[in-house]
Write an enzyme that holds these catalytic residues in place. Structure first.
Site, mmCIF file in Angstrom:
data_model
loop_
_atom_site.group_PDB
_atom_site.id
_atom_site.type_symbol
_atom_site.label_atom_id
_atom_site.label_comp_id
_atom_site.label_asym_id
_atom_site.label_seq_id
_atom_site.Cartn_x
_atom_site.Cartn_y
_atom_site.Cartn_z
ATOM 1 C CD GLU A 198 -38.712 0.278 -61.251
ATOM 2 O OE1 GLU A 198 -39.503 -0.450 -61.863
ATOM 3 O OE2 GLU A 198 -38.902 1.494 -61.060
ATOM 4 C CG ASN A 241 -32.701 4.012 -60.716
ATOM 5 O OD1 ASN A 241 -32.351 4.805 -59.852
ATOM 6 N ND2 ASN A 241 -33.829 4.160 -61.425
ATOM 7 C CG HIS A 258 -40.889 7.277 -56.909
ATOM 8 N ND1 HIS A 258 -41.085 8.407 -57.664
ATOM 9 C CD2 HIS A 258 -40.173 6.425 -57.675
ATOM 10 C CE1 HIS A 258 -40.509 8.238 -58.857
ATOM 11 N NE2 HIS A 258 -39.943 7.045 -58.891
ATOM 12 C CD GLU A 267 -37.006 6.744 -61.172
ATOM 13 O OE1 GLU A 267 -38.211 6.540 -60.912
ATOM 14 O OE2 GLU A 267 -36.315 5.958 -61.854
ATOM 15 C CG ASP A 289 -42.319 11.425 -57.273
ATOM 16 O OD1 ASP A 289 -42.191 10.527 -56.414
ATOM 17 O OD2 ASP A 289 -42.684 11.191 -58.439
HETATM 18 O O1 G3I Z 1 -46.352 6.199 -75.480
HETATM 19 C C1 G3I Z 1 -47.742 5.826 -75.241
HETATM 20 C C2 G3I Z 1 -48.623 6.513 -76.222
HETATM 21 O O2 G3I Z 1 -48.315 6.041 -77.529
HETATM 22 C C3 G3I Z 1 -50.063 6.201 -75.844
HETATM 23 O O3 G3I Z 1 -50.924 6.878 -76.680
HETATM 24 C C4 G3I Z 1 -50.363 6.606 -74.406
HETATM 25 C C5 G3I Z 1 -51.754 6.257 -73.964
HETATM 26 O O4 G3I Z 1 -51.791 5.969 -72.600
HETATM 27 O O5 G3I Z 1 -49.482 5.910 -73.583
HETATM 28 C C6 G3I Z 1 -48.146 6.228 -73.834
HETATM 29 O O6 G3I Z 1 -47.335 5.513 -72.946
HETATM 30 C C7 G3I Z 1 -47.303 5.987 -71.619
HETATM 31 C C8 G3I Z 1 -45.868 6.366 -71.300
HETATM 32 O O7 G3I Z 1 -45.759 6.698 -69.927
HETATM 33 C C9 G3I Z 1 -45.379 7.556 -72.156
HETATM 34 O O8 G3I Z 1 -46.166 8.664 -71.873
HETATM 35 C C10 G3I Z 1 -47.772 4.868 -70.719
HETATM 36 O O9 G3I Z 1 -49.138 4.674 -70.899
HETATM 37 C C11 G3I Z 1 -47.515 5.215 -69.273
HETATM 38 O O10 G3I Z 1 -47.787 4.083 -68.473
HETATM 39 C C12 G3I Z 1 -46.063 5.583 -69.090
HETATM 40 O O11 G3I Z 1 -45.865 5.866 -67.722
HETATM 41 C C13 G3I Z 1 -44.517 6.019 -67.341
HETATM 42 C C14 G3I Z 1 -44.118 4.890 -66.405
HETATM 43 O O12 G3I Z 1 -42.777 5.085 -65.975
HETATM 44 C C15 G3I Z 1 -44.209 3.527 -67.068
HETATM 45 O O13 G3I Z 1 -43.805 2.527 -66.219
HETATM 46 C C16 G3I Z 1 -44.392 7.350 -66.600
HETATM 47 O O14 G3I Z 1 -44.655 8.419 -67.521
HETATM 48 C C17 G3I Z 1 -42.994 7.491 -66.016
HETATM 49 O O15 G3I Z 1 -42.956 8.605 -65.148
HETATM 50 C C18 G3I Z 1 -42.668 6.246 -65.198
HETATM 51 O O16 G3I Z 1 -41.340 6.360 -64.734
HETATM 52 C C19 G3I Z 1 -40.903 5.326 -63.867
HETATM 53 C C20 G3I Z 1 -39.397 5.174 -64.046
HETATM 54 O O17 G3I Z 1 -39.100 4.939 -65.416
HETATM 55 C C21 G3I Z 1 -38.843 4.036 -63.190
HETATM 56 N N1 G3I Z 1 -39.213 4.220 -61.782
HETATM 57 C C22 G3I Z 1 -40.627 4.460 -61.555
HETATM 58 C C23 G3I Z 1 -41.139 5.629 -62.381
HETATM 59 C C24 G3I Z 1 -42.563 5.899 -62.058
HETATM 60 O O18 G3I Z 1 -43.358 4.796 -62.410
#
Ligand code: G3I
Length: 359
Positions: A171, A212, A248, A276, A278
């Site tokens: 990104e 990516n 996406h 990715e 969906d």
């Molecule tokens: O790890 C913490 C945990 O310690 C905490 O308790 C919890 C409370 O909210 O948060 C946890 O972190 C979360 C993390 O996922 C792990 O579960 C974050 O809040 C959450 O924002 C994060 O979201 C991820 C996101 O990337 C972050 O930008 C999504 O699961 C994941 O699907 C998403 O993936 C991205 C790709 O890497 C790049 N392209 C876009 C895609 C979708 O956004």
């Protein structure tokens, strides 16, 4: 949130595990023509993908990988590739400076190895999911350069030989094709991209190295910006091997220029992958929308596999039970091939038909 609320990749794969799997099936067919049970393995997503030397992947969340057998059953039956949804991001790997947590990432790599799945590495240089010590550290350009090199040396080095492709840079572009502001871009300039690719290549010369991004599936200003950078990097001999098209999408929104756009990158000699995929639907999803989503899964998959040097397609999750969509796009969901109870949706059939050239 990493996306604006609107819609937003065959140099051959590492052929060995896939061809070996295909060879086994072929041997079984020749030696035992009356043996019909192999048909059920062949008609899984990974059966179709193996047969054409392609990857069908899923992003994997560490929680259900550890403790939900329905999740791992589907994952291992249907997918020949995995990506860590979060476990290989910098904030997960090095939450405190010099203090590493490899447990979840190691778990996925071990799981994949024992289920004959390849691993896509995700991701090394990104603006998001940086640990706070790094984000707020007020580091100088020299320090940041050293930190990024160490991160890449350490992470790619740890999994050397176990990861077939890395999303080295994630990104990096704005919607207008200019470079996106980030810790890396702002302090190091665009040169960080070539450096990151060179460092990753030195750490694992066999891994395919990708840039990516999202909203680059269509022929548009953003994909033009990336295309120009990719051409420039290749001219300079930088080890860039592939482009990851996140994909996406919103239901009905697979861009009509997607296949031609992937082909122009492939024509540069680059691999292309859908990384990715969906397809979100406004909730509640109607049966017409689920049918359209099925068509969209098929089209998106064919748009990649129909282009030379498409390495494969990865879906960003497998079940609607675990998806980033509802938490980011309010009112949207139902984006994945399996529903929350692990029943295959019409989207599964679309994906399957996109992988199966005889469908
Ligand atoms: O790890 C913490 C945990 O310690 C905490 O308790 C919890 C409370 O909210 O948060 C946890 O972190 C979360 C993390 O996922 C792990 O579960 C974050 O809040 C959450 O924002 C994060 O979201 C991820 C996101 O990337 C972050 O930008 C999504 O699961 C994941 O699907 C998403 O993936 C991205 C790709 O890497 C790049 N392209 C876009 C895609 C979708 O956004």
């Amino acid at each position: 949130m990493s996306h604006p609320p609107r819609s937003h990749r065959r140099r051959a794969l590492r052929p060995l595990p896939l061809l070996a799997a295909g060879a086994l099936v072929a041997t079984a067919v020749v030696a035992l023509p009356q043996f019909t049970e192999q048909a059920s393995a062949a008609t899984t997503l990974r059966g179709y993908a193996d047969a054409r030397g392609a990857r069908i992947g899923a992003a994997v969340a560490d929680g259900p990988l550890q403790n939900e057998s329905a999740y791992t059953t589907v994952l291992d039956r249907e997918f020949n590739s995995v990506t860590a949804e979060n476990a290989m991001k910098w904030d997960a790997l090095e939450p405190s400076r010099n203090s590493y947590n490899w447990a979840a990432a190691d778990r996925l790599v071990v799981h994949a190895t024992s289920h004959n799945q390849g691993v896509r590495g995700h991701t090394l240089a990104w603006y998001a999911q940086l640990p706070s010590w790094l984000k707020n550290g007020n580091f100088s350009a020299t320090e940041l350069n050293t930190l990024l090199k160490k991160h890449i040396d350490t992470t790619v080095g740890r999994y050397k030989g176990k990861i077939y492709a890395w999303d080295v840079v994630n990104e990096a572009f704005n919607e207008d094709g200019s470079m996106r502001s980030s810790l890396w871009q702002d302090k190091l300039g665009t040169g960080y991209i070539a450096n990151a690719l060179r460092w990753a290549h030195a750490a694992d010369p066999a891994a395919k190295l990708y840039i990516n991004d999202y909203n680059i599936e269509a022929d548009n200003a953003k994909s033009d910006g990336l295309y120009n950078l990719a051409k420039q990097l290749l001219t300079q001999g930088v080890p860039l091997h592939g482009i990851g098209f996140q994909s996406h999408f919103v239901v009905g929104g697979v861009p009509s220029s997607m296949k031609a756009n992937l082909k122009r990158f492939s024509d540069l000699g680059l691999e292309v992958s859908v990384t990715e995929l969906d397809i979100r639907i406004p909730l509640p999803a109607s049966s017409a929308e689920l049918a359209q989503q099925s068509t969209d899964y098929k089209t998106a998959t064919e748009n990649c596999l129909g282009v030379p040097r498409c390495a494969g397609v990865t879906v960003w999750g497998l079940t609607d039970k675990y998806s980033w969509i509802p938490g980011t796009f309010s009112g949207y969901g139902a984006a994945l091939p399996y529903n929350e109870s692990y029943a295959a949706k019409p989207a599964y059939t679309g994906l399957s038909n996109g992988l199966n050239p005889n469908a």
